[in-house]
Design a protein around this motif. Structure first.
Motif, PDB file in Angstrom:
ATOM      1  N   PRO A 141      44.769  51.211  25.296  1.00  0.00           N
ATOM      2  CA  PRO A 141      45.733  51.062  24.174  1.00  0.00           C
ATOM      3  C   PRO A 141      47.439  50.953  24.219  1.00  0.00           C
ATOM      4  N   PRO A 142      47.734  49.740  22.841  1.00  0.00           N
ATOM      5  CA  PRO A 142      49.067  49.376  23.350  1.00  0.00           C
ATOM      6  C   PRO A 142      50.168  50.166  23.703  1.00  0.00           C
ATOM      7  N   SER A 143      49.734  52.024  23.344  1.00  0.00           N
ATOM      8  CA  SER A 143      51.155  52.143  24.371  1.00  0.00           C
ATOM      9  C   SER A 143      51.000  53.168  26.082  1.00  0.00           C
ATOM     10  N   PHE A 144      49.295  52.554  26.779  1.00  0.00           N
ATOM     11  CA  PHE A 144      49.520  52.130  27.990  1.00  0.00           C
ATOM     12  C   PHE A 144      49.380  50.673  28.718  1.00  0.00           C
ATOM     13  N   ASP A 145      50.710  51.082  29.454  1.00  0.00           N
ATOM     14  CA  ASP A 145      50.739  49.790  30.277  1.00  0.00           C
ATOM     15  C   ASP A 145      49.332  49.269  31.276  1.00  0.00           C
ATOM     16  N   HIS A 146      48.993  48.520  31.005  1.00  0.00           N
ATOM     17  CA  HIS A 146      47.006  48.407  31.350  1.00  0.00           C
ATOM     18  C   HIS A 146      47.723  47.921  32.956  1.00  0.00           C
ATOM     19  N   MET A 147      48.871  46.710  32.889  1.00  0.00           N
ATOM     20  CA  MET A 147      48.998  46.450  33.801  1.00  0.00           C
ATOM     21  C   MET A 147      49.730  47.207  34.911  1.00  0.00           C
ATOM     22  N   LEU A 148      50.241  48.033  34.174  1.00  0.00           N
ATOM     23  CA  LEU A 148      50.763  49.917  35.630  1.00  0.00           C
ATOM     24  C   LEU A 148      49.814  50.555  35.988  1.00  0.00           C
ATOM     25  N   PHE A 149      48.897  50.556  34.827  1.00  0.00           N
ATOM     26  CA  PHE A 149      47.848  51.989  35.519  1.00  0.00           C
ATOM     27  C   PHE A 149      46.894  50.915  36.633  1.00  0.00           C
ATOM     28  N   SER A 150      46.511  48.801  36.116  1.00  0.00           N
ATOM     29  CA  SER A 150      45.723  48.764  36.813  1.00  0.00           C
ATOM     30  C   SER A 150      46.465  48.893  39.437  1.00  0.00           C
ATOM     31  N   GLN A 151      48.301  49.034  39.162  1.00  0.00           N
ATOM     32  CA  GLN A 151      48.843  49.278  40.603  1.00  0.00           C
ATOM     33  C   GLN A 151      48.478  50.483  40.868  1.00  0.00           C
ATOM     34  N   LEU A 152      47.105  51.840  39.926  1.00  0.00           N
ATOM     35  CA  LEU A 152      47.548  52.732  40.732  1.00  0.00           C
ATOM     36  C   LEU A 152      46.049  53.004  41.263  1.00  0.00           C
ATOM     37  N   VAL A 153      44.961  52.235  40.787  1.00  0.00           N
ATOM     38  CA  VAL A 153      43.642  51.512  41.521  1.00  0.00           C
ATOM     39  C   VAL A 153      44.257  50.916  43.116  1.00  0.00           C
ATOM     40  N   ALA A 154      43.280  51.645  43.891  1.00  0.00           N
ATOM     41  CA  ALA A 154      43.532  51.696  45.610  1.00  0.00           C
ATOM     42  C   ALA A 154      43.590  49.604  45.247  1.00  0.00           C
ATOM     43  N   PRO A 155      44.128  48.988  46.548  1.00  0.00           N
ATOM     44  CA  PRO A 155      43.966  47.460  46.831  1.00  0.00           C
ATOM     45  C   PRO A 155      42.569  46.988  46.681  1.00  0.00           C
ATOM     46  N   HIS A 156      41.689  47.937  47.567  1.00  0.00           N
ATOM     47  CA  HIS A 156      40.260  47.593  47.947  1.00  0.00           C
ATOM     48  C   HIS A 156      39.339  48.005  47.047  1.00  0.00           C
ATOM     49  N   LYS A 157      39.708  48.822  45.950  1.00  0.00           N
ATOM     50  CA  LYS A 157      38.955  49.146  45.532  1.00  0.00           C
ATOM     51  C   LYS A 157      39.103  48.007  43.718  1.00  0.00           C
ATOM     52  N   ASP A 158      40.223  47.264  43.905  1.00  0.00           N
ATOM     53  CA  ASP A 158      40.123  46.561  42.759  1.00  0.00           C
ATOM     54  C   ASP A 158      39.854  45.504  42.105  1.00  0.00           C
ATOM     55  N   ILE A 159      38.588  45.558  41.802  1.00  0.00           N
ATOM     56  CA  ILE A 159      37.662  44.829  41.750  1.00  0.00           C
ATOM     57  C   ILE A 159      38.098  43.777  40.671  1.00  0.00           C
ATOM     58  N   GLU A 160      39.072  43.568  39.433  1.00  0.00           N
ATOM     59  CA  GLU A 160      39.880  43.334  39.556  1.00  0.00           C
ATOM     60  C   GLU A 160      40.381  42.503  39.326  1.00  0.00           C
ATOM     61  N   VAL A 161      41.110  42.095  40.183  1.00  0.00           N
ATOM     62  CA  VAL A 161      42.163  41.893  41.311  1.00  0.00           C
ATOM     63  C   VAL A 161      43.335  41.794  40.135  1.00  0.00           C
ATOM     64  N   LEU A 162      44.055  43.115  39.605  1.00  0.00           N
ATOM     65  CA  LEU A 162      44.856  42.918  38.830  1.00  0.00           C
ATOM     66  C   LEU A 162      46.164  43.782  39.641  1.00  0.00           C
ATOM     67  N   HIS A 163      45.970  44.406  40.597  1.00  0.00           N
ATOM     68  CA  HIS A 163      47.238  45.038  41.210  1.00  0.00           C
ATOM     69  C   HIS A 163      47.852  43.813  41.657  1.00  0.00           C
ATOM     70  N   PHE A 164      48.826  44.422  41.972  1.00  0.00           N
ATOM     71  CA  PHE A 164      50.141  43.323  42.503  1.00  0.00           C
ATOM     72  C   PHE A 164      49.588  42.357  43.617  1.00  0.00           C
ATOM     73  N   LEU A 165      49.162  43.199  45.099  1.00  0.00           N
ATOM     74  CA  LEU A 165      48.844  42.920  45.564  1.00  0.00           C
ATOM     75  C   LEU A 165      47.712  41.823  45.993  1.00  0.00           C
ATOM     76  N   ASN A 166      46.647  41.990  45.263  1.00  0.00           N
ATOM     77  CA  ASN A 166      45.512  41.135  45.467  1.00  0.00           C
ATOM     78  C   ASN A 166      45.742  40.031  44.191  1.00  0.00           C
ATOM     79  N   MET A 167      47.375  39.735  43.236  1.00  0.00           N
ATOM     80  CA  MET A 167      47.600  39.352  42.552  1.00  0.00           C
ATOM     81  C   MET A 167      48.271  38.016  43.528  1.00  0.00           C
ATOM     82  N   GLY A 168      48.946  38.609  44.278  1.00  0.00           N
ATOM     83  CA  GLY A 168      49.930  37.840  45.467  1.00  0.00           C
ATOM     84  C   GLY A 168      48.783  36.981  46.343  1.00  0.00           C
ATOM     85  N   ASN A 169      48.442  37.881  47.006  1.00  0.00           N
ATOM     86  CA  ASN A 169      47.236  36.806  48.019  1.00  0.00           C
ATOM     87  C   ASN A 169      46.155  36.021  46.889  1.00  0.00           C
ATOM     88  N   PHE A 170      45.485  36.594  45.829  1.00  0.00           N
ATOM     89  CA  PHE A 170      45.539  35.286  45.156  1.00  0.00           C
ATOM     90  C   PHE A 170      46.162  34.039  44.848  1.00  0.00           C
TER      91      PHE A 170
END
Ligand code: NAP
Length: 279
Positions: free
Chosen positions: A100-129
Motif C-alpha cells: 500500500p502507498p503508506s509503505f515504501d516498496h523500494m525501501l522494504f525491498s532493501q531488507l530482502v537479502a541480495p541473494h534472495k532478491d529475485i525481483e532485482v530491486l535491491h540496490f546492490l542488484n540494481m547497480g550490478n544490472f
C-alpha cells in the motif's frame, strides 16, 4: 498481411517444462527450491495472483509459502518477517506483492537479502544490472526479451522505441535492448508527438498503462509490437495497444491477455531457480 501473434502462453509453457526439470534435478541433489510471497493489504485481484503462483509452484516442484498479512500489520512487523525469511533455509527467493502507498516498496525491498532478491530491486542488484554485471535480470523485462527473441527476427541495426520509463518495466527493457546493440528511444507522458517516435520503431515495446494508446497509424508496417499494458475496459482485459487495429499491419504482436503476462510469472520462477544455484 496480418501480424503473426507471439504466443506468450505457449512460450511460457515451454520454459516451465525446462524449469520443472531443473527443480527435479535440484531436488535429486537434496535442495527443494523455496519461494516466499508476501501479500499485505492487497485487493482480491492480487490475492488471486498469489494463488496462481502457488498453484504453478506445485506444478513445478517448488516449495511456496504465501504470507497473507493482516490489514493492520505494522512496518516493524513486515520488517521482522523479511528478516526471518532471509534467515530461513527453506526460502531461496522473496516476492513482495505491491505494498500500500503508506509503505515504501523500494525501501522494504532493501531488507530482502541480495541473494534472495529475485525481483532485482535491491540496490546492490540494481547497480550490478545497470553495470551489465548481473546474475539475475528484472523479471518483467526478461520475459519481454524472450518474447522478442522468439520471433527469430534479427535486431541488428534496428531501431527500438519503449513507451514508459518505469523502474519495473520501461527502464530495464530499454537497458537490455541497449546491451543488445539496438538504438533505443524511451518515451513517456511528457513526450511531445508520441507517434513521431513510434512510427519509426522496428521494435515497439509499450508499457504505459493506458488502454489502446497505440493505434495502427502510430506503428510502422512490419514492426514487432510488444504490449505490456494490463487495463480493464469494463470487465474486459485490454492492453496499451489497439490489438485488432495494429495487427492488420504490424509484423508481430503480443495479445493481451496471453502475451507478456504468462512470461512474467514464469521468469520470476526462473530467477528463483537461478538464485538457488548461486546460494
Ligand atoms: P507505471 O509505473 O505507471 O509507468 C507508466 C509509464 O508510462 C510512465 O513512465 C508514464 O510516463 C508513461 N505514460 C503514461 N501515459 C503515457 C502516455 N499517454 N504517453 C506516453 N507515455 C505514457 O507503470 P508500469 O509499472 O511500468 O506498468 C505499465 C503497464 O504494464 C501497466 O498497465 C501495468 O499493469 C502493466 N504491467 C504488466 C505486466 C505483465 O506482466 N503483463 C507487468 C508489469 C506491468 P511518466 O513517467 O512521464 O509518468
Amino acid at each position: 498481411m496480418a501480424a503473426k501473434v507471439i504466443n506468450g502462453e505457449q512460450i511460457a509453457r515451454e520454459v516451465r517444462e525446462q524449469l520443472k526439470s531443473t527443480a527435479a534435478f535440484l531436488k535429486s541433489e537434496g535442495i527443494t527450491p523455496g519461494l516466499a510471497i508476501v501479500v499485505l493489504k492487497s485487493p482480491v485481484a492480487r490475492i488471486h495472483v498469489a494463488r496462481l503462483k502457488e498453484r504453478a509452484c506445485r506444478q513445478l516442484g517448488i516449495y511456496c509459502r504465501v504470507h497473507y498479512l493482516a490489514e493492520d500489520t505494522t512496518k516493524a512487523e513486515l520488517e521482522q518477517l523479511l528478516i526471518q525469511l532471509n534467515a530461513d533455509p527453506k526460502i531461496h527467493g522473496v516476492n513482495i506483492h505491491p505494498l500500500p502507498p503508506s509503505f515504501d516498496h523500494m525501501l522494504f525491498s532493501q531488507l530482502v537479502a541480495p541473494h534472495k532478491d529475485i525481483e532485482v530491486l535491491h540496490f546492490l542488484n540494481m547497480g550490478n544490472f545497470f553495470r551489465g554485471e548481473y546474475k539475475l535480470i528484472p523479471y518483467v523485462a526478461k520475459g519481454i526479451m524472450r518474447l522478442i527473441t522468439a520471433t527469430g527476427e534479427s535486431l541488428a541495426g534496428k531501431r527500438a522505441v519503449v513507451v514508459g520509463r518505469s523502474r519495473l518495466v520501461g527502464k530495464p527493457v530499454a537497458l537490455l535492448l541497449l546491451e543488445r546493440g539496438i538504438a533505443v528511444s524511451i518515451c513517456h507522458s511528457q513526450t511531445p508527438d508520441l507517434a513521431a517516435f513510434t512510427k519509426k520503431a522496428d521494435l515497439l515495446v509499450v508499457a504505459a498503462g493506458k488502454p489502446r494508446l497505440i493505434t495502427q497509424k502510430m506503428v510502422k508496417t512490419g514492426a514487432i509490437v510488444i504490449d505490456v499494458g494490463v487495463n480493464f475496459a469494463g470487465t474486459r482485459l485490454v492492453g496499451d495497444v489497439d490489438y485488432w487495429d495494429v495487427k492488420k499491419t504490424a509484423g508481430w504482436i503480443t495479445p493481451v491477455p496471453g502475451g507478456v503476462g504468462p512470461m512474467t510469472i514464469t521468469m520470476l520462477f526462473e530467477n528463483l531457480l537461478e538464485a538457488v544455484k548461486v546460494q
